[in-house]
Design a protein around this motif. Structure first.
Motif, PDB file in Angstrom:
ATOM      1  N   LEU A 112      24.180   7.440  54.828  1.00 47.29           N
ATOM      2  CA  LEU A 112      25.354   6.825  54.203  1.00 47.29           C
ATOM      3  C   LEU A 112      25.955   7.744  53.147  1.00 47.29           C
ATOM      4  O   LEU A 112      27.174   7.908  53.059  1.00 47.29           O
ATOM      5  N   THR A 170      26.909   1.219  59.742  1.00 43.95           N
ATOM      6  CA  THR A 170      27.320   2.342  58.895  1.00 43.95           C
ATOM      7  C   THR A 170      28.774   2.743  59.063  1.00 43.95           C
ATOM      8  O   THR A 170      29.210   3.729  58.480  1.00 43.95           O
ATOM      9  N   GLN A 206      28.106  10.444  54.352  1.00 45.51           N
ATOM     10  CA  GLN A 206      29.458   9.994  54.708  1.00 45.51           C
ATOM     11  C   GLN A 206      30.342   9.809  53.471  1.00 45.51           C
ATOM     12  O   GLN A 206      31.487   9.373  53.577  1.00 45.51           O
ATOM     13  N   THR A 248      18.222   6.388  56.220  1.00 48.42           N
ATOM     14  CA  THR A 248      19.424   5.555  56.321  1.00 48.42           C
ATOM     15  C   THR A 248      20.313   5.749  55.103  1.00 48.42           C
ATOM     16  O   THR A 248      21.535   5.891  55.209  1.00 48.42           O
ATOM     17  N   ARG A 260      29.447   7.750  50.932  1.00 46.58           N
ATOM     18  CA  ARG A 260      29.229   6.408  50.375  1.00 46.58           C
ATOM     19  C   ARG A 260      28.311   6.487  49.150  1.00 46.58           C
ATOM     20  O   ARG A 260      27.530   7.417  49.004  1.00 46.58           O
ATOM     21  N   ASN A 296      15.265  -0.679  54.298  1.00 45.49           N
ATOM     22  CA  ASN A 296      15.988   0.511  54.733  1.00 45.49           C
ATOM     23  C   ASN A 296      15.267   1.785  54.305  1.00 45.49           C
ATOM     24  O   ASN A 296      14.689   1.859  53.220  1.00 45.49           O
ATOM     25  N   TYR A 332      27.992   0.752  49.539  1.00 50.42           N
ATOM     26  CA  TYR A 332      27.167  -0.067  50.426  1.00 50.42           C
ATOM     27  C   TYR A 332      26.029  -0.674  49.602  1.00 50.42           C
ATOM     28  O   TYR A 332      25.304   0.045  48.913  1.00 50.42           O
TER      29      TYR A 332
END
Length: 277
Positions: free
Chosen positions: A79, A57, A82, A75, A84, A71, A64
């Motif tokens: 992401l 990550t 963050q 998860t 993403r 996943n 991503y």
């Protein structure tokens, strides 16, 4: 309350159908709202692609692309926290005998083995049952919080699938996938299918290609780039890893074409990543 109750009490059936339809509509609307992230894929987006192993990550990438089944929602949420955008991979053109929904494929849905991939068979993408399964996978992508999807193996007609699939069949199926993804608020990638890129570019939000530099096919993606849609490209040739001169030439060509190129291991396990960005 059971359906049989309403069948025995026919005067209640019309009202019941209205209630059920309303509930279904509300559920679809809620799912679409949950999936729609406001992400508009752009040619400047950087990306990471990992389909095996625990997702790393910490890669500095805007997008991503990870496996839908392997996943968790946690998860994916991590992401997104963050900043993403998360694209979720699944195979739309083949069955994989390790997937949790594998038993839902009928025997007649499965064709020849996919060359080089144990436990994987081409699918008859004309099958209504196959399409029901793919809708369920798109629903799973919504449930897990994916921003977009990467349906793989959407060029079966160019292989030997064991069915008389035509280019027209493939266009219909790929547009079906794009439409169903968009209905759920998901962005969708056109994976490879080089011969139909021009025809399908209006239906897809971005493209994901493997080895267009190695096979001198990158120019076909100009329709995506001109429309402001990103083209994510992965190259696997060992020479791009071992020769900085060749990698520099690769990256220069990629930048000129506004294609986002990564040199990656064929297993897509994040064991190394060489980026042209």
């Amino acid at each position: 309350m059971s359906v049989s109750y309403f069948l025995k009490n026919k005067f209640l059936l019309p009202a019941a159908l209205i209630v059920l339809a309303s509930a279904a509509s509300t559920a679809v609307s809620a799912a679409t709202a949950a999936a729609s992230s406001g992400w508009t894929p752009a040619v400047t987006d950087t990306w990471e692609w990992q389909l095996q192993g625990k997702v790393k990550t910490t890669v500095d990438a805007k997008v991503y692309d990870i496996d839908l089944f392997d996943n968790t929602a946690a998860t994916i949420a991590g992401l997104k926290a963050q900043g993403r955008h998360v694209v979720c991979y699944f195979s739309a053109g083949s069955s994989e005998d390790w997937r949790p929904d594998y038993s839902k494929f009928l025997t007649i849905d499965k064709g020849n083995a996919v060359d080089g991939w144990k436990g994987e068979n081409w699918l008859d993408t004309r099958s209504p049952n196959v399409r029901v399964i793919m809708k369920a996978r798109l629903d799973l992508a919504v449930t897990k919080g994916c921003d977009g999807v990467e349906p793989d193996n959407v060029d079966g007609y160019t292989n030997k699938p064991g069915f008389p699939l035509t280019a027209t069949n493939q266009l219909d199926y790929n547009r079906f996938l794009a439409s169903e993804a968009h209905t759920r608020g998901l962005k969708v990638a056109l994976k490879n299918d080089i011969d139909q890129v021009k025809a399908l570019a209006p239906n897809f939000d971005f493209a994901l290609n493997e080895q267009c530099h190695q096979y001198s096919e990158c120019s076909v993606y100009s329709n995506f780039v001109k429309a402001g849609k990103p083209v994510f490209n992965a190259e696997y040739a060992k020479s791009y890893v071992t020769s900085k001169t060749k990698r520099d030439a690769l990256c220069a060509s990629s930048r000129a074409a506004q294609i986002r190129t990564l040199v990656l291991p064929l297993d897509l396990d994040a064991s190394f990543r060489l980026s042209c960005d």
